[in-house]
Scaffold this motif. Structure first.
Motif, mmCIF file in Angstrom:
data_model
loop_
_atom_site.group_PDB
_atom_site.id
_atom_site.type_symbol
_atom_site.label_atom_id
_atom_site.label_comp_id
_atom_site.label_asym_id
_atom_site.label_seq_id
_atom_site.Cartn_x
_atom_site.Cartn_y
_atom_site.Cartn_z
ATOM 1 N N LEU A 42 0.873 -1.321 -0.013
ATOM 2 C CA LEU A 42 0.020 -0.171 -0.020
ATOM 3 C C LEU A 42 0.766 1.409 -0.010
ATOM 4 C CD1 LEU A 42 -2.733 -1.063 2.623
ATOM 5 C CD2 LEU A 42 -3.042 -0.749 0.147
ATOM 6 N N SER A 43 1.880 1.243 0.902
ATOM 7 C CA SER A 43 2.975 2.255 0.625
ATOM 8 C C SER A 43 3.398 2.806 -0.657
ATOM 9 C CB SER A 43 3.889 2.338 1.989
ATOM 10 O OG SER A 43 3.408 2.210 3.143
ATOM 11 N N PHE A 44 3.664 1.592 -1.196
ATOM 12 C CA PHE A 44 4.604 1.453 -2.709
ATOM 13 C C PHE A 44 3.659 2.295 -3.607
ATOM 14 C CE2 PHE A 44 8.335 -0.885 -1.191
ATOM 15 C CZ PHE A 44 9.346 0.036 -1.657
ATOM 16 N N LEU A 45 2.294 1.696 -3.497
ATOM 17 C CA LEU A 45 1.324 2.242 -4.311
ATOM 18 C C LEU A 45 0.855 3.887 -4.129
ATOM 19 C CD1 LEU A 45 -1.289 -0.874 -4.165
ATOM 20 C CD2 LEU A 45 0.092 -0.031 -6.296
ATOM 21 N N TRP A 46 1.065 4.110 -2.896
ATOM 22 C CA TRP A 46 0.652 5.515 -2.565
ATOM 23 C C TRP A 46 1.790 6.338 -3.138
ATOM 24 C CZ3 TRP A 46 3.994 7.786 1.610
ATOM 25 C CH2 TRP A 46 3.665 9.370 1.659
ATOM 26 N N ILE A 47 2.975 5.959 -2.753
ATOM 27 C CA ILE A 47 4.262 6.671 -3.427
ATOM 28 C C ILE A 47 4.334 6.814 -4.967
ATOM 29 C CG2 ILE A 47 6.754 6.760 -3.505
ATOM 30 C CD1 ILE A 47 6.801 5.593 -0.545
ATOM 31 N N GLY A 48 4.019 5.647 -5.457
ATOM 32 C CA GLY A 48 3.985 5.520 -6.949
ATOM 33 C C GLY A 48 3.164 6.687 -7.351
ATOM 34 N N CYS A 49 1.774 6.545 -6.893
ATOM 35 C CA CYS A 49 0.953 7.799 -7.364
ATOM 36 C C CYS A 49 1.358 8.929 -7.070
ATOM 37 C CB CYS A 49 -0.554 7.373 -6.725
ATOM 38 S SG CYS A 49 -1.280 6.041 -7.342
ATOM 39 N N VAL A 50 1.765 9.275 -5.890
ATOM 40 C CA VAL A 50 2.316 10.595 -5.680
ATOM 41 C C VAL A 50 3.392 11.173 -6.723
ATOM 42 C CG1 VAL A 50 3.970 11.879 -4.015
ATOM 43 C CG2 VAL A 50 1.955 10.363 -3.249
ATOM 44 N N LEU A 51 4.407 9.948 -7.201
ATOM 45 C CA LEU A 51 5.491 10.441 -8.314
ATOM 46 C C LEU A 51 4.479 10.628 -9.405
ATOM 47 C CD1 LEU A 51 7.949 8.200 -7.116
ATOM 48 C CD2 LEU A 51 8.027 10.248 -6.494
ATOM 49 N N LYS A 105 -4.870 14.806 -14.605
ATOM 50 C CA LYS A 105 -4.161 13.475 -14.292
ATOM 51 C C LYS A 105 -3.399 13.639 -13.094
ATOM 52 C CE LYS A 105 -3.313 12.166 -19.353
ATOM 53 N NZ LYS A 105 -2.239 12.021 -20.178
ATOM 54 N N SER A 106 -3.057 15.064 -12.814
ATOM 55 C CA SER A 106 -2.542 15.009 -11.382
ATOM 56 C C SER A 106 -3.522 14.697 -10.386
ATOM 57 C CB SER A 106 -1.869 16.341 -11.357
ATOM 58 O OG SER A 106 -1.230 16.389 -10.076
ATOM 59 N N ILE A 107 -4.766 15.473 -10.558
ATOM 60 C CA ILE A 107 -5.720 15.477 -9.554
ATOM 61 C C ILE A 107 -6.099 13.536 -9.475
ATOM 62 C CG2 ILE A 107 -8.270 15.889 -9.221
ATOM 63 C CD1 ILE A 107 -7.517 18.643 -10.272
ATOM 64 N N LYS A 108 -6.370 12.923 -10.600
ATOM 65 C CA LYS A 108 -6.534 11.693 -10.563
ATOM 66 C C LYS A 108 -5.665 10.910 -9.687
ATOM 67 C CE LYS A 108 -6.195 8.261 -13.870
ATOM 68 N NZ LYS A 108 -6.191 7.759 -15.408
ATOM 69 N N PHE A 109 -4.255 10.889 -10.050
ATOM 70 C CA PHE A 109 -3.419 10.462 -9.121
ATOM 71 C C PHE A 109 -3.315 10.781 -7.823
ATOM 72 C CE2 PHE A 109 -2.304 9.190 -13.414
ATOM 73 C CZ PHE A 109 -2.035 7.805 -13.161
ATOM 74 N N PHE A 110 -3.566 12.149 -7.612
ATOM 75 C CA PHE A 110 -3.660 12.732 -6.117
ATOM 76 C C PHE A 110 -4.800 11.834 -5.543
ATOM 77 C CE2 PHE A 110 -5.686 15.504 -3.118
ATOM 78 C CZ PHE A 110 -4.624 15.635 -2.048
ATOM 79 N N GLY A 111 -5.709 11.781 -6.155
ATOM 80 C CA GLY A 111 -7.200 10.954 -5.603
ATOM 81 C C GLY A 111 -6.673 9.513 -5.207
ATOM 82 N N LEU A 112 -6.155 8.882 -6.083
ATOM 83 C CA LEU A 112 -5.592 7.568 -5.960
ATOM 84 C C LEU A 112 -4.482 7.417 -4.755
ATOM 85 C CD1 LEU A 112 -5.030 6.117 -9.577
ATOM 86 C CD2 LEU A 112 -6.731 5.633 -7.914
#
Length: 168
Positions: A60-69, A145-152
């Motif tokens: 979950l942390s890696f998914l979070w960091i990936g979406c943040v990046l 796209k940034s908002i989409k990945f921010f939401g994720l």
């Protein structure tokens, strides 16, 4: 029928406001990411036990960091959209104004020529409106796209925090 150049200038002013709005949104998203990452790093030792024992939390942390990046990438891309368009030299394009017409005297002469010809002035203003519209389109695509990945990323960080709370 005589055209009014003020309509063109008002349109350009409106487009400039849209450019600033998209960049403001990207800046706010970036700030939120910075805040959340900062909070995580400040409290990393609290998460250390669950990081060492739980693969779910790590995933979950890696998914979070990936979406943040990815979200941050689109924030940066918003500030510098890449457009490849071919136009003739235009007195209203900032780069052409600096480099396209020689020195300041030559540029001033060309600007006065363009402004004395309604047809040429409206044509060059129309090109400026066209390119700014394309820039805005690219900026808003990046912001979306940034908002989409921010939401994720927010979903993944909430899931990770919930998992952490359950395991504590």
């Amino acid at each position: 029928m005589r055209q009014d150049p003020n309509n063109y200038w008002e349109q350009l002013e409106r487009l400039e406001k849209l450019i600033r709005a998209s960049e403001l949104k990207a800046g706010i998203i970036f700030s939120f990411h910075s805040l959340i990452i900062g909070l995580f790093i400040d409290r990393i030792e609290q998460f250390q036990p669950v990081i060492e024992t739980s693969k779910v939390f790590v995933v979950l942390s890696f998914l979070w960091i990936g979406c943040v990046l990815v979200s941050i990438y689109y924030c940066f891309k918003c500030f510098k959209p890449q457009l490849e368009l071919k136009y003739d030299k235009n007195v209203f394009f900032f780069r052409d104004a600096v480099y396209g017409f020689g020195d300041a005297k030559e540029y001033t002469k060309k600007l006065m020529e363009v402004c004395n010809s309604e047809h040429e002035m409206f044509e060059q203003l129309s090109q400026q409106i066209h390119i700014e519209s394309k820039i805005i389109d690219q900026k808003f695509i990046c912001v979306q796209k940034s908002i989409k990945f921010f939401g994720l990323s927010f979903i993944f960080v909430i899931m990770a925090l919930a998992f952490w709370l359950v395991t504590v």
